[in-house]
Design a protein around this motif. Structure first.
Motif, PDB file in Angstrom:
ATOM      1  N   LYS A 159       0.853  -1.199   0.000  1.00  0.00           N
ATOM      2  CA  LYS A 159       0.000   0.000   0.000  1.00  0.00           C
ATOM      3  C   LYS A 159       0.886   1.244   0.000  1.00  0.00           C
ATOM      4  N   TYR A 160       0.486   2.246  -0.764  1.00  0.00           N
ATOM      5  CA  TYR A 160       1.235   3.495  -0.895  1.00  0.00           C
ATOM      6  C   TYR A 160       2.699   3.202  -1.229  1.00  0.00           C
ATOM      7  N   PRO A 161       2.972   2.672  -2.409  1.00  0.00           N
ATOM      8  CA  PRO A 161       4.360   2.284  -2.745  1.00  0.00           C
ATOM      9  C   PRO A 161       5.276   3.497  -2.908  1.00  0.00           C
ATOM     10  N   GLY A 162       6.570   3.229  -2.740  1.00  0.00           N
ATOM     11  CA  GLY A 162       7.577   4.272  -2.915  1.00  0.00           C
ATOM     12  C   GLY A 162       7.775   5.115  -1.670  1.00  0.00           C
ATOM     13  N   LYS A 163       8.839   5.914  -1.698  1.00  0.00           N
ATOM     14  CA  LYS A 163       9.153   6.760  -0.546  1.00  0.00           C
ATOM     15  C   LYS A 163       8.115   7.857  -0.347  1.00  0.00           C
ATOM     16  N   SER A 164       7.683   8.469  -1.445  1.00  0.00           N
ATOM     17  CA  SER A 164       6.662   9.517  -1.349  1.00  0.00           C
ATOM     18  C   SER A 164       5.333   8.937  -0.878  1.00  0.00           C
ATOM     19  N   GLY A 165       5.030   7.704  -1.321  1.00  0.00           N
ATOM     20  CA  GLY A 165       3.802   7.049  -0.890  1.00  0.00           C
ATOM     21  C   GLY A 165       3.821   6.755   0.597  1.00  0.00           C
ATOM     22  N   LEU A 166       4.979   6.337   1.100  1.00  0.00           N
ATOM     23  CA  LEU A 166       5.114   6.060   2.528  1.00  0.00           C
ATOM     24  C   LEU A 166       4.916   7.331   3.351  1.00  0.00           C
ATOM     25  N   GLN A 167       5.498   8.432   2.885  1.00  0.00           N
ATOM     26  CA  GLN A 167       5.336   9.707   3.584  1.00  0.00           C
ATOM     27  C   GLN A 167       3.878  10.145   3.592  1.00  0.00           C
ATOM     28  N   MET A 168       3.213   9.947   2.453  1.00  0.00           N
ATOM     29  CA  MET A 168       1.796  10.314   2.366  1.00  0.00           C
ATOM     30  C   MET A 168       0.954   9.466   3.322  1.00  0.00           C
ATOM     31  N   MET A 169       1.232   8.161   3.363  1.00  0.00           N
ATOM     32  CA  MET A 169       0.468   7.263   4.238  1.00  0.00           C
ATOM     33  C   MET A 169       0.610   7.676   5.701  1.00  0.00           C
ATOM     34  N   LEU A 170       1.835   7.886   6.158  1.00  0.00           N
ATOM     35  CA  LEU A 170       2.055   8.271   7.552  1.00  0.00           C
ATOM     36  C   LEU A 170       1.460   9.644   7.844  1.00  0.00           C
ATOM     37  N   HIS A 171       1.560  10.546   6.886  1.00  0.00           N
ATOM     38  CA  HIS A 171       0.986  11.881   7.074  1.00  0.00           C
ATOM     39  C   HIS A 171      -0.529  11.798   7.257  1.00  0.00           C
ATOM     40  N   VAL A 172      -1.186  11.031   6.396  1.00  0.00           N
ATOM     41  CA  VAL A 172      -2.652  10.912   6.465  1.00  0.00           C
ATOM     42  C   VAL A 172      -3.064  10.233   7.769  1.00  0.00           C
TER      43      VAL A 172
END
Length: 817
Positions: free
Chosen positions: A594-607
């Motif tokens: 879920k939420y692949p990539g470094k930017s996806g990980l940042q987005m997931m934790l932010h949300v």
């Protein structure tokens, strides 16, 4: 119960609180205690006594109807909860253990183990009921959109070998049934022939005697059994069957409690309406008079200052309290000196010189020498609040005559006293603006001086405003509503509904041998009751109350460690249910893909953390927490990237502050595979959960059988069942009970009661938690920071280390000199 009962309960709690405040805030400070055991006894006694006050106030707050009394109780209740958490934190630091055993204190105070149970305040859920209902509706709407329906079972194609095997099994079973039926008929015929032969030989009198013998034996056994049961009930060794279900009195009491809560809402609505009308009345009637009185007083102050000092004073700034300074009991000269001193301090804010620092250093050294060695109580953030709340009770409520207020509605005079102060502050601000301009006009007209000071003050204000601005974190979802973020997390299965379990459902009995074992230098394994207490203190109480969370010792992360099946996941769901918290699932397996990539990980934790903060309280659960800190990732899990959150999650953890009711809870049954240092650095509280002991197993078997429709009779030997199930966890016990108590077996209870032997076979098919596994977890916990300190304290090395540290510090200071 009546209103007077809860008033008495409230009054008794304050009497005990008064004694505790006298002990904790003595006129002369207590000397440091050198003996660690004596100091811990003092701490533990305070803790037990505060818990009793907590229980009394919680009961009084839940059932009191008077809205103003409830506010006074709530203020003290939150402070008492905070003080309990402070004492618990201090006991952990002094005894180096998360679990404490206080049998001697309970005995001295004439209490039972149940009196030590930490209650979960009922207002946690009740006062957030509307919010929780809205959240349930959001969940239901999102799940309906996702078309969450039960999928039909998938038909699997059978191989030829599998089909032949199924046919063979069915055919053999059919032949076996036919053979059994044939043999049963043969046996029945032979039995019928034997009885016919016996009937021919036996006379009528003999048959009558045989029937009488059987009947009388049956009746005598029945009478003897009932007499034995009556004797056991009389001796207090058995429970009266009448007490197994609630009596009419209990039902009536429960109904009264529900009615009182309904009346609380009614009286609260009336109270809020009265506040609005009182504020309007005070502003219209007393407001103009207050304004004119303040103006006259301020003008008089202008004239007195002019006569005393020769010039008009500078008007106090709003930041300093405005004209509130004028109404203090001080002369105009003193006020002018104070204002001048403040201006000089603001103007001369420079770094301290070497002489000042030297003088301070000398003072600190003198203080260090004067301080006696020993253990002291840590400063409390709640004692002042407790003292203030107790003072309010003593002055306002203790001797208040309420014979005319039988229905316990609000009192208008108290509202007027409270709101008059607020209105006075509001009016003073308005008067300050008018009089500040009037003073400037007086200075121009009489003194003929330009208001240079006013410009200087304005410059100061600008200078104070123009400072370094703190960098704010970028909001990656600034253009999105919280509802859409909530929906996204539910769709991604990162936000889940918590199971409907309570903390009291986590069954377990008190540890009766803890103190004895520690006196024998043996570290006991905690009981499940101890685990429940610790979870309530570290998770439920801080998350349930914002006022408690802001000032109590901050617990950001907690790790539950124990064998699989001991109820770690259940405790996470119970925390959410008791506090009404959201449950976020950031387990490595749930996050994978879920939420692949470094930017996806940042987005997931932010949300996740944005929703967690805006819709707090929130619990972020990390199942199989050891995977995030693997020493070496197994080959089969490399694609899942279980260490994905290892770097970013600790960074976000630092941003969690006291006002954020967010708790990260990890669960693991295999902590050995994780890097111990990284794991302990991330989780500041590590709770070891053992397999259930004998007392807990006894309670659990009894409650589980009753909960699943079974009946506990004298035929069921619970003691033997608890003994033979040593090593089995709560999950194993639940599994066994479900396998035995089927609908067919429940229907057979009248003819065939439940026995302990029925549980042996299902238990034998399950592998228990062996002693070696539990010892391995115990040894692992001994390597954690708190475990190491506990071992050193048990060996008597902790005191030596502290003294050596103090000596080394003293040596360093001398060297510097």
């Amino acid at each position: 119960m009546s209103h007077s009962t809860y008033n008495t309960l409230w009054s008794e709690a304050h009497e005990e609180l008064s004694c505790l405040l006298d002990e904790e805030l003595p006129e002369e400070p207590l000397r440091p205690e050198r003996d660690r055991v004596v100091f811990f006894q003092r701490l533990a006694t305070l803790y037990v006594r505060y818990v009793q006050i907590f229980r009394q106030l919680e009961e009084a707050y839940d059932q009191s109807v008077h809205p103003q009394k409830r506010r006074a109780i709530r203020q003290v209740l939150d402070s008492v909860i905070g003080r309990v958490l402070e004492l618990k934190n201090e006991m952990v630091e002094k005894e180096f253990s998360e679990y404490h055993y206080m049998d001697d204190i309970i005995q001295d105070l004439k209490l039972t183990p149940e009196d030590l149970e930490i209650p979960v305040p009922r207002y946690f859920i009740r006062e957030r009921n509307n919010v929780l209902q809205d959240r349930e509706r959001m969940f239901a709407a999102i799940l309906n959109q996702m078309d969450v329906t039960e999928k039909p079972p998938v038909m699997r194609m059978l191989t030829l070998e599998r089909a032949i095997k199924i046919i063979q099994v069915a055919e053999r079973a059919r032949q076996g049934r036919l053979r059994a039926k044939f043999m049963r008929e043969i046996h029945r015929d032979s039995e019928r022939q034997r009885r016919a032969e016996e009937q021919e030989a036996v006379s009528t009198d003999q048959a009558a005697v045989c029937i009488q013998k059987v009947w009388r034996g049956f009746m005598q056994r029945k009478i003897t059994k009932s007499l034995r049961e009556e004797e056991m009930i009389f001796l207090g060794m058995a429970m009266d069957p009448k007490l197994s279900y609630p009596s009419q009195t209990e039902l009536h009491a429960l109904n009264n409690e529900a009615n009182r809560r309904t009346r609380q809402d009614e009286h609260e609505d009336d109270y809020q309406k009265s506040i609005g009308s009182v504020i309007y009345q005070l502003k219209e009637v007393e407001g103009p008079e207050m304004k004119e009185t303040m103006k006259d007083q301020i003008r008089q102050w202008f004239i007195e200052c002019r006569d005393a000092t020769g010039s008009f004073p500078d008007y106090p700034e709003e930041e300093d309290g405005g004209t509130a300074l004028i109404f203090t009991e001080k002369t105009p000269e003193e006020l002018a000196e104070e204002l001048a001193a403040k201006e000089e301090e603001d103007a001369n804010k420079k770094p301290k010189g070497k002489e000042e620092t030297k003088e301070k250093g000398k003072k600190e050294k003198v203080d260090d020498k004067e301080e006696e060695p020993g253990l002291k109580m840590l400063p409390s953030a709640y004692l002042e609040d407790l003292e203030r709340g107790h003072k309010t009770f003593s002055e306002v409520w203790k001797n208040r005559h309420e014979s005319k207020n039988f229905s316990q509605r609000h009192e208008l005079e108290l509202i007027k006293e409270e709101k008059r102060k607020d209105i006075e502050v509001e009016i003073r601000k308005q008067v300050d603006e008018l009089m500040r301009q009037e003073l400037a006009n007086w200075k121009l007209a009489v003194d003929k001086e330009k208001s240079g000071k006013v410009k200087g003050a304005a410059k100061k204000k600008k200078a104070s405003k123009s400072g370094k601005k703190k960098k704010k974190d970028k909001d990656l979802t600034a253009d999105r509503a919280i509802e859409s973020l909530f929906e996204e997390l539910v769709e991604q299965e990162l936000l889940k509904k918590a199971d409907n379990v309570k903390l009291k459902d986590y069954l377990g009995d008190y540890s009766y041998l803890g103190t004895t074992l520690r006196q024998s230098d043996i570290e006991p394994m905690p009981s499940l009751s101890d685990v429940r207490q610790v979870v309530a203190l570290y998770a439920v109480l801080p998350l349930g109350s914002q006022a408690v969370h802001e000032k109590a010792p901050l617990v950001k992360t907690m790790l539950l460690v124990g064998p699989s099946g001991v109820g770690k996941k259940m405790l996470v769901h119970a925390i959410c249910q008791e506090t009404g918290a959201n449950l976020f699932d950031l387990s490595p397996l749930n996050v994978a893909g879920k939420y692949p990539g470094k930017s996806g990980l940042q987005m997931m934790l932010h949300v996740v953390f944005k929703v967690a903060r805006l819709m707090q309280p929130s619990v972020i659960w990390i199942g199989e927490a050891e995977k995030m800190f693997y020493k070496k990732v197994p080959k089969e899990e490399k694609e899942l990237d279980p260490k994905r959150l290892k770097k970013d999650l600790p960074k976000i953890l630092k941003s969690i502050k006291g006002e954020d009711c967010v708790l990260i809870v990890g669960t693991t049954s295999d902590p050995h595979s994780a890097d111990l240092k990284s794991l302990c650095k991330f989780y500041n509280k590590i709770i070891l959960i053992p397999r259930p002991d004998y007392a807990s197993r006894y309670v659990m078997w009894k409650e589980l059988i009753k909960k699943n429709g079974g009946e506990v009779t004298s035929d069921l030997d619970l003691s033997s069942l608890a003994k033979i199930s040593d090593g089995y966890t709560q999950g194993h016990m639940v599994q066994v009970v479900h396998s035995i108590l089927t609908e067919r077996r429940i229907q057979q209870f009248p003819k065939r009661p439940l026995t302990a032997s029925e549980f042996v076979s299902p238990l034998a098919r399950i592998d228990p938690v062996f002693q070696e596994e539990e010892e391995a977890l115990k040894n692992w916990y001994a390597k954690t920071p708190l475990g190491k300190k506990r071992i050193k304290a048990a060996l008597g090395k902790e005191g030596d280390e502290e003294s050596s540290k103090a000596g080394s510090k003293g040596g360093k200071k001398k060297g510097k000199k």
